[in-house]
Design an enzyme around this catalytic site. Structure first.
Site, PDB file in Angstrom:
ATOM      1  N   GLU A 119       0.811  -1.223   0.000  1.00 15.92           N
ATOM      2  CA  GLU A 119       0.000   0.000   0.000  1.00 15.92           C
ATOM      3  C   GLU A 119       0.844   1.273   0.000  1.00 15.92           C
ATOM      4  O   GLU A 119       0.433   2.290  -0.543  1.00 15.92           O
ATOM      5  CB  GLU A 119      -0.924   0.024   1.225  1.00 15.92           C
ATOM      6  N   CYS A 134      -6.440   8.672  -5.260  1.00 19.72           N
ATOM      7  CA  CYS A 134      -5.949   7.414  -5.812  1.00 19.72           C
ATOM      8  C   CYS A 134      -6.465   7.245  -7.247  1.00 19.72           C
ATOM      9  O   CYS A 134      -7.348   7.995  -7.682  1.00 19.72           O
ATOM     10  CB  CYS A 134      -6.374   6.248  -4.918  1.00 19.72           C
TER      11      CYS A 134
END
Length: 185
Positions: free
Chosen positions: A42, A51
């Site tokens: 991550e 994102c």
């Protein structure tokens, strides 16, 4: 553990520090290898960012309570990460017989649930049937067939129908962790 940090814009944070904080709290079952896998896959960013899916994100894959422009501390990032890991663990316990799973299998499955979400790990949309159907990984977990369950982690490498290199790498790491310590049952 390499203590990897996120690349890209904004301030980064050390995964090793976050793991130390979360493990020190004693609330998660996910082991250190599982936390390293999740954290390194991550990345860790103090500053919120958009994102690729168009969702505001910060910390270690956190999408809850993100305020654009507000930088988080190590303690805030660790607290968010712990909450998100506990959500993924709850999924594995409730829907995949997690309480019966060996620790490495549980940790690998928690990583997959953290990344994909519980529903996507349990079911998928079948165009042929016109509805959501149970995944193979869920079927094997329900039977307690841990080796078969682990070997189906690489089934989940697509995003919007397209296989992604990063997901292939992550799923293979999850599969390897999942199988660690298992014997043919």
């Amino acid at each position: 553990m390499k203590g990897k940090t996120a690349a890209g814009g904004g301030a980064i944070c050390a995964i090793a520090v976050m793991i130390t904080i979360v493990m020190g709290n004693g609330n998660v079952r996910t082991n250190q290898a599982g936390l390293e896998l999740i954290g390194n896959a991550e990345g860790c960013r103090r500053d919120p960012y958009m994102c690729p899916a168009g969702v505001w994100t910060d910390g270690i894959g956190n999408t809850h309570g993100v305020t654009p422009g507000v930088r988080k501390t190590d303690q805030q990032i660790a607290a968010d990460w712990e909450k998100n890991i506990l959500i993924a663990e709850r999924c594995i316990n409730q829907h995949f017989r997690g309480k019966d799973m060996p620790d490495n299998a549980f940790s690998a499955m928690t990583s997959a649930a953290f990344n994909m979400g519980c529903n996507s790990l349990r079911t998928y949309y079948s165009k042929a049937r016109g509805m959501r159907v149970e995944t193979s990984i869920h079927k094997w977990a329900q039977k307690g067939e841990w080796v078969n369950m682990c070997n189906h982690l690489p089934d989940f490498v697509n995003s919007n129908g397209v296989p992604l290199r990063g997901l292939k790498i992550r799923r293979e790491k999850e599969r390897q962790l999942c199988l660690t310590g298992l014997v043919n049952e």
